[in-house]
Design a protein around this motif. Structure first.
Motif, PDB file in Angstrom:
ATOM      1  N   GLU A  53     -53.995  22.661  -3.277  1.00 42.57           N
ATOM      2  CA  GLU A  53     -55.141  22.083  -3.991  1.00 42.57           C
ATOM      3  C   GLU A  53     -55.867  21.050  -3.144  1.00 42.57           C
ATOM      4  OE1 GLU A  53     -56.051  19.498  -8.088  1.00 42.57           O
ATOM      5  OE2 GLU A  53     -54.036  20.291  -7.673  1.00 42.57           O
ATOM      6  N   HIS A  54     -55.110  20.271  -2.365  1.00 42.73           N
ATOM      7  CA  HIS A  54     -55.697  19.185  -1.582  1.00 42.73           C
ATOM      8  C   HIS A  54     -56.288  19.664  -0.258  1.00 42.73           C
ATOM      9  CE1 HIS A  54     -52.720  16.344  -3.845  1.00 42.73           C
ATOM     10  NE2 HIS A  54     -53.773  16.666  -4.571  1.00 42.73           N
ATOM     11  N   PHE A  55     -55.987  20.885   0.123  1.00 42.74           N
ATOM     12  CA  PHE A  55     -56.435  21.392   1.420  1.00 42.74           C
ATOM     13  C   PHE A  55     -57.953  21.569   1.432  1.00 42.74           C
ATOM     14  CE2 PHE A  55     -57.084  25.122   4.311  1.00 42.74           C
ATOM     15  CZ  PHE A  55     -56.723  24.484   5.480  1.00 42.74           C
ATOM     16  N   LYS A  56     -58.601  20.972   2.414  1.00 41.04           N
ATOM     17  CA  LYS A  56     -60.062  21.021   2.509  1.00 41.04           C
ATOM     18  C   LYS A  56     -60.545  21.742   3.768  1.00 41.04           C
ATOM     19  CE  LYS A  56     -60.283  18.571  -1.236  1.00 41.04           C
ATOM     20  NZ  LYS A  56     -60.613  19.229  -2.531  1.00 41.04           N
ATOM     21  N   GLY A  57     -59.662  22.469   4.418  1.00 41.43           N
ATOM     22  CA  GLY A  57     -60.051  23.185   5.615  1.00 41.43           C
ATOM     23  C   GLY A  57     -59.654  22.444   6.878  1.00 41.43           C
ATOM     24  N   ILE A  58     -60.044  23.004   8.022  1.00 36.04           N
ATOM     25  CA  ILE A  58     -59.680  22.461   9.330  1.00 36.04           C
ATOM     26  C   ILE A  58     -60.943  22.268  10.158  1.00 36.04           C
ATOM     27  CG2 ILE A  58     -58.186  22.731  11.339  1.00 36.04           C
ATOM     28  CD1 ILE A  58     -56.807  25.028   9.760  1.00 36.04           C
ATOM     29  N   GLU A  59     -61.107  21.088  10.695  1.00 30.08           N
ATOM     30  CA  GLU A  59     -62.254  20.841  11.568  1.00 30.08           C
ATOM     31  C   GLU A  59     -62.062  21.587  12.885  1.00 30.08           C
ATOM     32  OE1 GLU A  59     -64.727  17.113  13.601  1.00 30.08           O
ATOM     33  OE2 GLU A  59     -62.856  16.751  12.507  1.00 30.08           O
ATOM     34  N   THR A  60     -63.129  22.166  13.403  1.00 33.43           N
ATOM     35  CA  THR A  60     -63.080  22.887  14.670  1.00 33.43           C
ATOM     36  C   THR A  60     -64.160  22.379  15.614  1.00 33.43           C
ATOM     37  OG1 THR A  60     -64.608  24.637  13.987  1.00 33.43           O
ATOM     38  CG2 THR A  60     -62.285  24.963  13.438  1.00 33.43           C
ATOM     39  N   TYR A  61     -63.983  22.694  16.871  1.00 34.45           N
ATOM     40  CA  TYR A  61     -65.055  22.465  17.836  1.00 34.45           C
ATOM     41  C   TYR A  61     -66.179  23.469  17.553  1.00 34.45           C
ATOM     42  CZ  TYR A  61     -62.017  19.528  20.738  1.00 34.45           C
ATOM     43  OH  TYR A  61     -61.219  18.520  21.215  1.00 34.45           O
ATOM     44  N   PRO A  62     -67.409  23.164  17.987  1.00 31.24           N
ATOM     45  CA  PRO A  62     -68.485  24.153  17.859  1.00 31.24           C
ATOM     46  C   PRO A  62     -68.109  25.454  18.555  1.00 31.24           C
ATOM     47  CG  PRO A  62     -69.376  22.003  18.470  1.00 31.24           C
ATOM     48  CD  PRO A  62     -67.880  21.894  18.578  1.00 31.24           C
ATOM     49  N   ILE A  63     -68.432  26.559  17.939  1.00 35.16           N
ATOM     50  CA  ILE A  63     -68.116  27.867  18.520  1.00 35.16           C
ATOM     51  C   ILE A  63     -68.938  28.061  19.790  1.00 35.16           C
ATOM     52  CG2 ILE A  63     -68.154  30.355  18.131  1.00 35.16           C
ATOM     53  CD1 ILE A  63     -67.959  29.700  15.104  1.00 35.16           C
ATOM     54  N   ALA A  64     -68.242  28.388  20.864  1.00 37.09           N
ATOM     55  CA  ALA A  64     -68.911  28.572  22.151  1.00 37.09           C
ATOM     56  C   ALA A  64     -68.425  29.872  22.781  1.00 37.09           C
ATOM     57  CB  ALA A  64     -68.622  27.395  23.072  1.00 37.09           C
ATOM     58  N   PRO A  65     -69.300  30.885  22.910  1.00 35.27           N
ATOM     59  CA  PRO A  65     -68.881  32.152  23.530  1.00 35.27           C
ATOM     60  C   PRO A  65     -68.294  31.995  24.917  1.00 35.27           C
ATOM     61  CG  PRO A  65     -70.999  32.423  22.436  1.00 35.27           C
ATOM     62  CD  PRO A  65     -70.694  30.950  22.408  1.00 35.27           C
ATOM     63  N   SER A  66     -68.657  30.950  25.639  1.00 39.88           N
ATOM     64  CA  SER A  66     -68.156  30.769  27.002  1.00 39.88           C
ATOM     65  C   SER A  66     -66.668  30.425  27.042  1.00 39.88           C
ATOM     66  CB  SER A  66     -68.953  29.672  27.717  1.00 39.88           C
ATOM     67  OG  SER A  66     -69.006  28.509  26.938  1.00 39.88           O
ATOM     68  N   TRP A  67     -66.098  30.097  25.897  1.00 43.38           N
ATOM     69  CA  TRP A  67     -64.649  29.852  25.862  1.00 43.38           C
ATOM     70  C   TRP A  67     -63.862  31.138  25.672  1.00 43.38           C
ATOM     71  CZ3 TRP A  67     -62.004  26.166  27.800  1.00 43.38           C
ATOM     72  CH2 TRP A  67     -62.533  24.856  27.871  1.00 43.38           C
ATOM     73  N   ARG A  68     -64.537  32.263  25.656  1.00 39.36           N
ATOM     74  CA  ARG A  68     -63.857  33.563  25.683  1.00 39.36           C
ATOM     75  C   ARG A  68     -63.848  34.007  27.143  1.00 39.36           C
ATOM     76  NH1 ARG A  68     -65.154  39.202  25.457  1.00 39.36           N
ATOM     77  NH2 ARG A  68     -63.662  40.400  24.192  1.00 39.36           N
ATOM     78  N   VAL A  69     -62.688  33.906  27.784  1.00 41.57           N
ATOM     79  CA  VAL A  69     -62.619  34.120  29.224  1.00 41.57           C
ATOM     80  C   VAL A  69     -61.774  35.346  29.556  1.00 41.57           C
ATOM     81  CG1 VAL A  69     -62.957  31.680  29.745  1.00 41.57           C
ATOM     82  CG2 VAL A  69     -60.638  32.556  29.472  1.00 41.57           C
ATOM     83  N   ALA A  70     -62.206  36.066  30.576  1.00 37.61           N
ATOM     84  CA  ALA A  70     -61.425  37.205  31.056  1.00 37.61           C
ATOM     85  C   ALA A  70     -60.161  36.693  31.734  1.00 37.61           C
ATOM     86  CB  ALA A  70     -62.254  38.024  32.034  1.00 37.61           C
ATOM     87  N   ALA A  71     -59.055  37.384  31.469  1.00 33.57           N
ATOM     88  CA  ALA A  71     -57.781  36.992  32.055  1.00 33.57           C
ATOM     89  C   ALA A  71     -57.053  38.222  32.584  1.00 33.57           C
ATOM     90  CB  ALA A  71     -56.910  36.272  31.031  1.00 33.57           C
TER      91      ALA A  71
END
Length: 294
Positions: A154-172
């Protein structure tokens, strides 16, 4: 879809998310939908928010119920004072329930001793809003308790995140290994050797970084820390999953999907910690930030 594969940020604590390309609505909406499912999973019957206890069993008889004199004390008002007892005997856990406690397993009233562990399937006992089952960690056996009416949901209000940035999807690139085992320590202080298919190697701003992965079904599981750990993000590191590599040994690490471990939400989880080689010397300003409620 064209994803930027290198991050344009300075090493340190300053987030340069404003410099990241954020004009890919398909990708951004996909991450938002993924994160919404993540929130729903945390709140679900099998999520982490409803955990109400973790009780390590002693060898022999362990009584359980809401009375404080029990070995395993369930939340007050959630059941009979003495609901029965668990018996741990050389790695086998049996449960015997008092008839008036109305304990069910697989929707059937427990009227005789039942072996909860080991079992061909996870057996979950229930009474009212409570659900419990056996977990094993190293040489320890415990009762993990859920309360489907937990106030944490009931008290859970979600989780704060960093702004979504496509550049943080990196090839590995997976640097494969044969018969590789890496030591993973959990918050209980127990260290176990986990099978690792190899090391993920990737480049950010012209510099190469490496993260050891462990097996997780049809995915790779990475436990990592970085320069935001213990500051903007959870102090025990974060998790990220990625697909198995393709025929060329390539997969993608999407740090926008970096999540808090279960221990960020409950004291009743037993989270693995990042191995020392998975501590990145850069600030990964993507994914979930610190969850401050717990």
């Amino acid at each position: 879809m064209n994803f930027v594969k290198t991050s344009l940020f300075l090493i340190g604590f300053v987030s340069l998310s404003a410099t990241f390309p954020t004009d890919d609505p398909t990708y951004i909406n996909g991450i938002k939908a993924w994160h919404q499912k993540r929130i729903e999973s945390l709140k679900s019957e099998n999520g982490w928010l409803n955990l109400a206890g973790l009780f390590w069993l002693d060898e022999g008889k362990n009584t359980f119920g809401t009375n404080a004199n029990n070995s395993v004390v369930f939340p007050a008002g959630k059941g009979a004072p003495v609901m029965g007892h668990f018996t741990l005997n050389n790695g086998t856990v049996w449960m015997e329930a008092n008839p008036q406690a109305n304990v069910l397993v697989q929707k059937k009233l427990v009227t005789s001793p039942i072996q909860l562990f080991p079992s061909s399937e996870e057996l979950v006992a229930e009474s009212g809003s409570l659900r419990w089952f056996v977990i094993k960690r190293g040489d320890k056996y415990g009762i993990r308790l859920r309360d489907l009416q937990s106030p944490e949901i009931e008290h859970f209000k979600g989780i704060e995140t960093y702004p979504i940035a496509p550049s943080w999807r990196v090839a590995a690139r997976l640097e494969p290994a044969t018969d590789k085992k890496i030591p993973i320590t959990d918050i209980l202080g127990q260290t176990n050797l986990q099978t690792s298919p190899g090391t993920l190697v990737f480049t950010i701003e012209g510099k190469e970084y490496r993260l050891d992965a462990v097996e997780s079904g049809k995915q790779l599981f990475i436990i990592f820390a970085d320069q935001t750990t213990g500051k903007q993000t959870y102090g025990a590191g974060r998790y990220v999953y990625t697909d198995l590599p393709d025929a060329n040994g390539i997969t993608y690490l999407d740090f926008n999907k970096a999540t808090n471990p279960p221990c960020a939400f409950t004291p009743y989880a037993t989270c693995p910690l990042p191995p020392k080689q998975n501590r990145l010397p850069i600030a990964v300003t993507a994914g979930e930030k610190k969850y401050d409620s717990h």
